[in-house]
Design an enzyme around this catalytic site. Structure first.
Site, PDB file in Angstrom:
ATOM      1  N   GLY A  15       0.839  -1.199   0.000  1.00  0.00           N
ATOM      2  CA  GLY A  15       0.000   0.000   0.000  1.00  0.00           C
ATOM      3  C   GLY A  15       0.873   1.248   0.000  1.00  0.00           C
ATOM      4  N   ASP A 108      -8.124  10.664  10.543  1.00  0.00           N
ATOM      5  CA  ASP A 108      -8.944  11.809  10.973  1.00  0.00           C
ATOM      6  C   ASP A 108     -10.435  11.455  10.986  1.00  0.00           C
ATOM      7  OD1 ASP A 108      -8.194  11.708   8.083  1.00  0.00           O
ATOM      8  OD2 ASP A 108      -9.838  13.139   7.923  1.00  0.00           O
ATOM      9  N   TYR A 131     -16.600   3.690   7.881  1.00  0.00           N
ATOM     10  CA  TYR A 131     -15.137   3.701   7.832  1.00  0.00           C
ATOM     11  C   TYR A 131     -14.563   4.265   9.131  1.00  0.00           C
ATOM     12  CZ  TYR A 131     -10.386   5.021   6.594  1.00  0.00           C
ATOM     13  OH  TYR A 131      -9.017   5.180   6.607  1.00  0.00           O
ATOM     14  N   LYS A 135     -12.267   2.387  11.995  1.00  0.00           N
ATOM     15  CA  LYS A 135     -10.927   2.856  12.395  1.00  0.00           C
ATOM     16  C   LYS A 135     -10.877   3.086  13.908  1.00  0.00           C
ATOM     17  CE  LYS A 135      -7.849   3.358  10.272  1.00  0.00           C
ATOM     18  NZ  LYS A 135      -6.845   2.330   9.893  1.00  0.00           N
ATOM     19  N   TRP A 156      -5.558  12.572   4.598  1.00  0.00           N
ATOM     20  CA  TRP A 156      -5.393  12.906   3.176  1.00  0.00           C
ATOM     21  C   TRP A 156      -4.033  12.441   2.650  1.00  0.00           C
ATOM     22  CZ3 TRP A 156      -7.693  18.428   1.889  1.00  0.00           C
ATOM     23  CH2 TRP A 156      -8.985  18.522   2.403  1.00  0.00           C
TER      24      TRP A 156
HETATM   25  N1  LIG Z   1      -5.297   6.921   2.488  1.00  0.00           N
HETATM   26  C1  LIG Z   1      -5.554   7.940   3.292  1.00  0.00           C
HETATM   27  O1  LIG Z   1      -5.900   9.055   2.863  1.00  0.00           O
HETATM   28  C2  LIG Z   1      -5.408   7.760   4.784  1.00  0.00           C
HETATM   29  C3  LIG Z   1      -5.625   8.850   5.612  1.00  0.00           C
HETATM   30  C4  LIG Z   1      -5.460   8.693   6.981  1.00  0.00           C
HETATM   31  C5  LIG Z   1      -5.107   7.466   7.498  1.00  0.00           C
HETATM   32  N2  LIG Z   1      -4.912   6.414   6.677  1.00  0.00           N
HETATM   33  C6  LIG Z   1      -4.576   5.125   7.275  1.00  0.00           C
HETATM   34  O2  LIG Z   1      -3.297   4.692   6.866  1.00  0.00           O
HETATM   35  C7  LIG Z   1      -3.269   3.272   6.733  1.00  0.00           C
HETATM   36  C8  LIG Z   1      -2.702   2.888   5.393  1.00  0.00           C
HETATM   37  O3  LIG Z   1      -3.350   3.609   4.377  1.00  0.00           O
HETATM   38  P1  LIG Z   1      -2.827   3.564   2.886  1.00  0.00           P
HETATM   39  O4  LIG Z   1      -3.334   4.776   2.212  1.00  0.00           O
HETATM   40  O5  LIG Z   1      -1.391   3.237   2.870  1.00  0.00           O
HETATM   41  O6  LIG Z   1      -3.656   2.326   2.356  1.00  0.00           O
HETATM   42  P2  LIG Z   1      -3.551   1.513   1.009  1.00  0.00           P
HETATM   43  O7  LIG Z   1      -2.646   2.171   0.029  1.00  0.00           O
HETATM   44  O8  LIG Z   1      -4.960   1.200   0.605  1.00  0.00           O
HETATM   45  O9  LIG Z   1      -2.853   0.178   1.511  1.00  0.00           O
HETATM   46  C9  LIG Z   1      -3.508  -0.753   2.293  1.00  0.00           C
HETATM   47  C10 LIG Z   1      -2.838  -2.072   2.050  1.00  0.00           C
HETATM   48  O10 LIG Z   1      -3.485  -3.051   2.867  1.00  0.00           O
HETATM   49  C11 LIG Z   1      -3.459  -4.246   2.123  1.00  0.00           C
HETATM   50  N3  LIG Z   1      -4.420  -5.226   2.591  1.00  0.00           N
HETATM   51  C12 LIG Z   1      -5.738  -5.314   2.313  1.00  0.00           C
HETATM   52  N4  LIG Z   1      -6.259  -6.411   2.906  1.00  0.00           N
HETATM   53  C13 LIG Z   1      -5.231  -7.026   3.548  1.00  0.00           C
HETATM   54  C14 LIG Z   1      -5.137  -8.206   4.318  1.00  0.00           C
HETATM   55  N5  LIG Z   1      -6.212  -8.969   4.560  1.00  0.00           N
HETATM   56  N6  LIG Z   1      -3.936  -8.536   4.825  1.00  0.00           N
HETATM   57  C15 LIG Z   1      -2.837  -7.778   4.592  1.00  0.00           C
HETATM   58  N7  LIG Z   1      -2.872  -6.663   3.856  1.00  0.00           N
HETATM   59  C16 LIG Z   1      -4.066  -6.283   3.346  1.00  0.00           C
HETATM   60  C17 LIG Z   1      -3.788  -3.790   0.718  1.00  0.00           C
HETATM   61  O11 LIG Z   1      -3.407  -4.810  -0.191  1.00  0.00           O
HETATM   62  P3  LIG Z   1      -4.234  -5.036  -1.560  1.00  0.00           P
HETATM   63  O12 LIG Z   1      -4.045  -3.758  -2.341  1.00  0.00           O
HETATM   64  O13 LIG Z   1      -3.576  -6.219  -2.151  1.00  0.00           O
HETATM   65  O14 LIG Z   1      -5.658  -5.252  -1.175  1.00  0.00           O
HETATM   66  C18 LIG Z   1      -2.936  -2.558   0.595  1.00  0.00           C
HETATM   67  O15 LIG Z   1      -1.657  -2.854   0.100  1.00  0.00           O
HETATM   68  C19 LIG Z   1      -4.705   2.804   6.949  1.00  0.00           C
HETATM   69  O16 LIG Z   1      -4.825   2.329   8.253  1.00  0.00           O
HETATM   70  C20 LIG Z   1      -5.527   4.068   6.795  1.00  0.00           C
HETATM   71  O17 LIG Z   1      -6.685   4.036   7.569  1.00  0.00           O
HETATM   72  C21 LIG Z   1      -5.049   6.527   5.318  1.00  0.00           C
END
Ligand SMILES: NC(=O)c1ccc[n+]([C@@H]2O[C@H](COP(=O)([O-])OP(=O)(O)OC[C@H]3O[C@@H](n4cnc5c(N)ncnc54)[C@H](OP(=O)(O)O)[C@@H]3O)[C@@H](O)[C@H]2O)c1
Length: 301
Positions: A15, A108, A131, A135, A156
């Site tokens: 991710g 957030d 969501y 979280k 974000w």
């Molecule tokens: N994105 C945002 O804007 C944002 C903002 C604030 C906080 N966050 C937090 O930051 C964290 C990471 O976000 P991100 O943006 O890096 O997310 P991301 O790019 O969607 O990455 C999430 C990863 O989790 C993997 N995953 C899904 N199901 C899984 C499983 N069963 N076992 C192991 N891995 C699995 C996905 O793999 P696949 O692609 O193969 O499914 C993906 O590689 C999350 O907790 C999120 O809540 C994100």
């Protein structure tokens, strides 16, 4: 002086944040990195999580796996709860049994966004949708199952890979003359690589004996709107590509039909992380310039 590197095991390593943390840590001899993607470790399978932690015995686990689709979460609440709440419980329980501290990423979206001035770690959580609820439950599970935890809430996230606002905006700007950006939701964009720097800086301090477990906020410096961020992405990309878009119009979030209600203020106050770890917010604009430049270095249009 010789020292053993600190072994970090990263879940969800394909991710955007998992990749950024792994890539950044691999360039630092302080760390030995074990990046595991979903195929290598499915965090919803308790026996596998226990077996993998037992095998590698890392010094820290960083949980970057998650289900990050606010609208889809409304339609697929079981999936959101499984990945964002139950999986952190499974990982934290395994970490607790083996006495391995856990760093967990949160969002957030645990707040309702009604405080125009932004949120501290002491403010009451009040998620608006599935969501955010998932979280928040994930945070509570981590707190309950592994007291030696660090939860970093961010907002974000953007990077040059995965499904994020920067890449979506670039794609839209290539295909459309007119684009819309929501201008009544405020927040702070955060580069996944900036977040990686923060997570690794915290682990370095913990490894040197800092006992500062708990929840922290971190986001990029400068509050903007989705409209403002969209303008900044397009301006940065125009240095490299003749984009089709010639007009970006502000739009109210109520006119954009989304399934999930989103917080109108996603601003996270970051005083605690500065006071405890000395970590300052970096401006998201400079990171945006760098990531857009890297993006055009990788692909040719
Ligand atoms: N994105 C945002 O804007 C944002 C903002 C604030 C906080 N966050 C937090 O930051 C964290 C990471 O976000 P991100 O943006 O890096 O997310 P991301 O790019 O969607 O990455 C999430 C990863 O989790 C993997 N995953 C899904 N199901 C899984 C499983 N069963 N076992 C192991 N891995 C699995 C996905 O793999 P696949 O692609 O193969 O499914 C993906 O590689 C999350 O907790 C999120 O809540 C994100």
């Amino acid at each position: 002086m010789q020292f053993d590197p600190v072994k970090i095991l990263i879940t969800g390593a394909d991710g955007q944040s998992g990749f950024a943390i792994a890539r950044t840590a691999e360039q630092d001899s302080f760390f030995e990195v074990i990046p595991l993607n979903r195929k290598q470790l499915d965090v919803t399978q308790a026996e596998k999580v226990v077996a993998v932690l037992d095998r590698y015995l890392p010094d820290y686990v960083i949980n970057c796996a998650g289900f990050n689709f606010a609208d889809r979460a409304e339609r697929e609440p079981h999936k959101a709860m499984l990945l964002n709440a139950e999986a952190p419980r499974i990982i934290a329980a395994a970490c607790g049994d083996l006495s391995i501290p856990i760093v967990h990423l949160s969002s957030d979206y645990v707040f309702d966004g009604h405080y125009a001035s932004g949120y501290t770690e002491l403010d009451e959580t009040q998620p608006l949708g599935v969501y955010g609820h998932s979280k928040l439950q994930g945070e509570l599970n981590v707190q309950q199952y592994m007291p030696r935890h660090i939860i970093v809430r961010s907002s974000w996230l953007f990077s040059d890979r995965g499904n994020n606002f920067m890449l979506r905006t670039l794609n839209e700007a290539r295909e459309n003359n007119l684009m819309y950006g929501v201008d009544d939701r405020r927040g702070c964009p955060t580069s996944a690589f900036d977040l990686a720097r923060v997570v690794l800086a915290i682990i370095k301090q913990l490894s040197c004996g800092a006992e500062a477990w708990g929840t922290y906020h971190y986001c990029g410096a400068e509050v903007t709107t989705r409209y403002g961020f969209c303008e900044a992405v397009v301006a940065a990309a125009r240095q490299f590509e003749d984009l089709k878009v010639d007009q970006i119009k502000p739009i109210a979030s109520k006119d954009l039909m989304t399934e999930a209600e989103r917080p109108s203020t996603s601003v996270l106050k970051c005083h605690k992380i500065l006071n405890i770890f000395g970590i300052r917010q970096r401006p998201w604009r400079s990171e945006l310039q760098r990531l857009v430049r890297d993006h055009y270095g990788q692909v040719h249009y």
